[in-house]
Motif scaffolding. Structure first.
Motif, PDB file in Angstrom:
ATOM      1  N   UNK A 175       0.850  -1.162   0.118  1.00  0.00           N
ATOM      2  CA  UNK A 175      -0.088  -0.006  -0.127  1.00  0.00           C
ATOM      3  C   UNK A 175       0.892   1.286  -0.009  1.00  0.00           C
ATOM      4  N   UNK A 176       0.495   2.172  -0.883  1.00  0.00           N
ATOM      5  CA  UNK A 176       1.343   3.297  -0.719  1.00  0.00           C
ATOM      6  C   UNK A 176       1.645   4.118   0.477  1.00  0.00           C
ATOM      7  N   UNK A 177       2.485   4.618   0.689  1.00  0.00           N
ATOM      8  CA  UNK A 177       3.174   5.244   2.304  1.00  0.00           C
ATOM      9  C   UNK A 177       1.909   6.084   2.720  1.00  0.00           C
ATOM     10  N   UNK A 178       1.419   7.146   2.075  1.00  0.00           N
ATOM     11  CA  UNK A 178       0.565   7.951   2.429  1.00  0.00           C
ATOM     12  C   UNK A 178      -0.882   7.332   3.033  1.00  0.00           C
ATOM     13  N   UNK A 179      -1.248   6.624   2.128  1.00  0.00           N
ATOM     14  CA  UNK A 179      -2.605   5.860   2.392  1.00  0.00           C
ATOM     15  C   UNK A 179      -2.282   4.711   3.280  1.00  0.00           C
ATOM     16  N   UNK A 180      -1.241   4.056   3.477  1.00  0.00           N
ATOM     17  CA  UNK A 180      -1.024   2.937   4.513  1.00  0.00           C
ATOM     18  C   UNK A 180      -0.854   3.911   6.161  1.00  0.00           C
ATOM     19  N   UNK A 181      -0.148   4.935   5.969  1.00  0.00           N
ATOM     20  CA  UNK A 181       0.038   5.946   6.923  1.00  0.00           C
ATOM     21  C   UNK A 181      -1.187   6.386   7.535  1.00  0.00           C
ATOM     22  N   UNK A 182      -2.260   6.825   6.714  1.00  0.00           N
ATOM     23  CA  UNK A 182      -3.545   7.268   7.250  1.00  0.00           C
ATOM     24  C   UNK A 182      -4.256   6.246   7.648  1.00  0.00           C
ATOM     25  N   UNK A 183      -4.604   5.210   7.174  1.00  0.00           N
ATOM     26  CA  UNK A 183      -5.125   3.965   7.944  1.00  0.00           C
ATOM     27  C   UNK A 183      -4.662   3.565   9.250  1.00  0.00           C
ATOM     28  N   UNK A 184      -3.264   3.398   9.169  1.00  0.00           N
ATOM     29  CA  UNK A 184      -2.736   3.131  10.589  1.00  0.00           C
ATOM     30  C   UNK A 184      -3.029   4.173  11.570  1.00  0.00           C
ATOM     31  N   UNK A 185      -3.024   5.334  11.189  1.00  0.00           N
ATOM     32  CA  UNK A 185      -3.286   6.544  12.153  1.00  0.00           C
ATOM     33  C   UNK A 185      -4.624   6.345  12.378  1.00  0.00           C
ATOM     34  N   UNK A 186      -5.700   5.800  11.620  1.00  0.00           N
ATOM     35  CA  UNK A 186      -7.079   6.045  11.944  1.00  0.00           C
ATOM     36  C   UNK A 186      -7.255   4.528  12.943  1.00  0.00           C
ATOM     37  N   UNK A 187      -6.478   3.517  12.704  1.00  0.00           N
ATOM     38  CA  UNK A 187      -6.753   2.336  13.450  1.00  0.00           C
ATOM     39  C   UNK A 187      -6.243   2.612  14.986  1.00  0.00           C
ATOM     40  N   UNK A 188      -5.115   3.367  14.845  1.00  0.00           N
ATOM     41  CA  UNK A 188      -4.806   3.646  16.180  1.00  0.00           C
ATOM     42  C   UNK A 188      -5.748   4.581  17.051  1.00  0.00           C
ATOM     43  N   UNK A 189      -6.140   5.467  16.468  1.00  0.00           N
ATOM     44  CA  UNK A 189      -7.326   6.271  16.924  1.00  0.00           C
ATOM     45  C   UNK A 189      -8.443   5.699  17.323  1.00  0.00           C
ATOM     46  N   UNK A 190      -8.980   4.519  16.702  1.00  0.00           N
ATOM     47  CA  UNK A 190     -10.069   4.240  16.706  1.00  0.00           C
ATOM     48  C   UNK A 190      -9.920   3.057  18.044  1.00  0.00           C
ATOM     49  N   UNK A 191      -8.769   3.027  18.326  1.00  0.00           N
ATOM     50  CA  UNK A 191      -8.376   1.905  19.542  1.00  0.00           C
ATOM     51  C   UNK A 191      -8.407   2.836  20.886  1.00  0.00           C
ATOM     52  N   UNK A 192      -8.457   3.783  20.698  1.00  0.00           N
ATOM     53  CA  UNK A 192      -8.346   4.822  22.051  1.00  0.00           C
ATOM     54  C   UNK A 192      -9.674   4.864  22.765  1.00  0.00           C
TER      55      UNK A 192
END
Length: 192
Positions: A175-192
């Protein structure tokens, strides 16, 4: 947007389609996590959207994507909203905004490789149209990558239709870095 906790701001509908397609592939239920992806209708609308959804507006968590050519517009909007000053790209990423080298289509074509993108175009029955574009004088000497970017950007709704298809064709470890990083950021935020 009653239960919305995070708003993902992207420039256009094709970017929205790609983010939603990758979220689906990664098993992230955007609506269930209170995440809404908003296509802003262009980068110049970032200031209004940050004002509406950010700290001075609804106070929601913000995230998103932008093209490198629009990075300064995003930076000014965040600085104007009090989210920092003299923001670097790293600062933007800390805020949840990730920059595509040219645009998301460019990132997806590079991640997949031109042969794989041509297979997607062929599966959609448009390889003949793409070959016609390649024969045009202005495009003959250009790289296949550039030709595919032009092809995606031409024709009614082609960019929107292909963004999800290209994400579907990706290996999840490419997955392209910007898209991958965005999804990782969203996943991290959804676990808070």
């Amino acid at each position: 947007m009653i239960d919305t906790r995070t708003v993902v701001l992207v420039e256009g509908v094709s970017d929205k389609s790609a983010v939603e397609a990758l979220a689906g592939r990664r098993g992230l239920d955007l609506a269930g996590e209170g995440i809404v992806v908003v296509a802003m209708g262009g980068a110049t609308n970032i200031r209004a959207h940050v004002g509406r959804f950010g700290p001075a507006g609804r106070g929601l968590r913000l995230a998103g994507l932008c093209d490198a050519g629009e990075e300064e517009e995003f930076r000014r909007a965040f600085e104007g909203a009090g989210l920092g000053s003299e923001l670097s790209r790293s600062d933007l990423e800390a805020l949840g905004f990730f920059v595509c080298v040219a645009d998301l289509e460019d990132e997806l074509i590079r991640a997949l490789g031109t042969a794989a993108v041509e297979r997607v175009v062929d599966a959609e029955g448009e390889l003949g149209s793409f070959r016609t574009l390649q024969k045009q004088l202005v495009w003959r000497e250009r790289t296949t990558h550039d030709q595919l970017r032009r092809f995606m950007g031409s024709g009614g709704g082609r960019k929107i239709r292909y963004s999800g298809l290209l994400v579907a064709a990706l290996d999840l470890d490419q997955v392209p870095r910007p898209l991958d990083m965005l999804l990782a950021h969203l996943l991290l935020g959804s676990r808070r």
